[in-house]
Write a protein that holds these residues in place. Sequence first.
Motif, short mmCIF file in Angstrom:
data_model
loop_
_atom_site.label_atom_id
_atom_site.label_comp_id
_atom_site.label_asym_id
_atom_site.label_seq_id
_atom_site.Cartn_x
_atom_site.Cartn_y
_atom_site.Cartn_z
N GLY A 1 28.40 22.57 10.44
CA GLY A 1 26.94 22.69 10.40
C GLY A 1 26.25 21.56 11.12
O GLY A 1 25.27 21.77 11.83
N GLY A 2 26.76 20.34 10.94
CA GLY A 2 26.17 19.20 11.62
C GLY A 2 26.27 19.32 13.12
O GLY A 2 25.33 18.97 13.85
N LEU A 3 27.39 19.84 13.60
CA LEU A 3 27.56 20.03 15.05
C LEU A 3 26.52 21.00 15.59
O LEU A 3 25.86 20.74 16.61
CB LEU A 3 28.98 20.56 15.33
N VAL A 4 26.33 22.13 14.90
CA VAL A 4 25.37 23.13 15.37
C VAL A 4 23.95 22.58 15.33
O VAL A 4 23.15 22.80 16.25
CB VAL A 4 25.49 24.42 14.53
N LEU A 5 23.61 21.82 14.28
CA LEU A 5 22.26 21.25 14.19
C LEU A 5 22.03 20.23 15.29
O LEU A 5 20.94 20.13 15.85
CB LEU A 5 22.05 20.62 12.82
N ARG A 6 23.07 19.46 15.65
CA ARG A 6 22.90 18.51 16.76
C ARG A 6 22.65 19.25 18.07
O ARG A 6 21.85 18.81 18.91
CB ARG A 6 24.12 17.60 16.87
N LEU A 7 23.33 20.36 18.28
CA LEU A 7 23.11 21.15 19.49
C LEU A 7 21.69 21.74 19.51
O LEU A 7 21.03 21.77 20.55
CB LEU A 7 24.15 22.27 19.60
N LEU A 8 21.23 22.22 18.36
CA LEU A 8 19.87 22.76 18.29
C LEU A 8 18.85 21.68 18.57
O LEU A 8 17.88 21.89 19.32
CB LEU A 8 19.64 23.38 16.92
N GLU A 9 19.05 20.50 17.99
CA GLU A 9 18.08 19.43 18.20
C GLU A 9 18.14 18.88 19.61
O GLU A 9 17.16 18.30 20.09
CB GLU A 9 18.29 18.34 17.15
N ASN A 10 19.25 19.08 20.31
CA ASN A 10 19.31 18.72 21.72
C ASN A 10 18.43 19.64 22.56
O ASN A 10 18.21 19.39 23.75
CB ASN A 10 20.76 18.75 22.23
N ARG A 11 17.94 20.71 21.94
CA ARG A 11 16.97 21.62 22.56
C ARG A 11 15.60 21.50 21.88
O ARG A 11 14.74 22.35 22.07
CB ARG A 11 17.48 23.06 22.49
N ASP A 12 15.46 20.48 21.06
CA ASP A 12 14.23 20.21 20.30
C ASP A 12 13.93 21.30 19.29
O ASP A 12 12.77 21.51 18.92
CB ASP A 12 13.03 20.02 21.23
N LEU A 13 14.96 22.00 18.85
CA LEU A 13 14.78 23.01 17.81
C LEU A 13 15.08 22.36 16.47
O LEU A 13 16.23 22.31 16.02
CB LEU A 13 15.69 24.22 18.07
N GLY A 14 14.03 21.82 15.83
CA GLY A 14 14.18 21.25 14.51
C GLY A 14 14.35 22.32 13.46
O GLY A 14 14.47 23.51 13.77
N TRP A 15 14.34 21.92 12.22
CA TRP A 15 14.68 22.85 11.15
C TRP A 15 13.79 24.08 11.13
O TRP A 15 14.29 25.21 11.04
CB TRP A 15 14.60 22.14 9.80
#
Length: 262
Positions: free
Chosen positions: A128-142
């Motif tokens: 889950g942490g890996l996927v959230l880091r990838l999302l936030e690398n696109r500025d997609l916060g929670w």
Amino acid sequence: MTEFDVRLMRLAARRGLDSGELARLAAGPVGDSDGGGPRPDQLRRLAPALGLHTSDLFAIAGQEVPDDLAMRRRPGAARLGSLIWTLTYIPGAVPDLGALIRAMPLLPAPFVPRQPTPPHRQYPDGPGGLVLRLLENRDLGWMNAAKAMLGLGRRPALSAATIGAIGRGTKELTPDLLIGLGAAIDIPILDLAALTGVDVSGDHRPVHPDAAEAARLFWNSRRLTAAQWEAVGERGHALRHERADELDPLMRCRCPGPQADD
């Protein structure tokens, strides 16, 4: 063997690469002399060979993205949330806005001092942490990740807090959640499955038909200036009026709309 080593080998296997070829591409064994994580220069060499954005490989390795690869600061989460709505519900918006963004010139970004990552966004090294880091690398916060999963991933609505729980590992990253969140990441779902170790085989509900193109749009929009974002927002608003007849009446804009030139 570290968690990154495991992820790297699983992804390399999908590329037909063995450990010897990885070492050759990385100009030596992957990791530092003390047996720690990969060096930044190795990540820069490996990313193109693995077909990944270089900054994504830093995120996968759990390392801070270097300044020269970091995303330009966006003008606000609300504007990105509005873009997600437009891409989800307005017919033809994804190719239209995707072409607009690709045509925009790449302009130099002003220097902005980097802010420390807040504790609630420092994720453990799990799927889950890996996927959230990838999302936030696109500025997609929670919150925007939740909107993208609902609209583009076509999965049930989740709260922003639940998205955060996936990143922290207190909520399991199931195959269905990976597919839904992965709809906003321009990495093939089988590659995401290899990186996370989540099995996505079997039948699953489809995502939005334009999800893959929308994910590329999210990546390309990392480089936009505030003025370019304004132009994207104006075009999205115009599309809402141009295609009003194709929208549910409740989704139509109530303002007068863009006026044609005399």
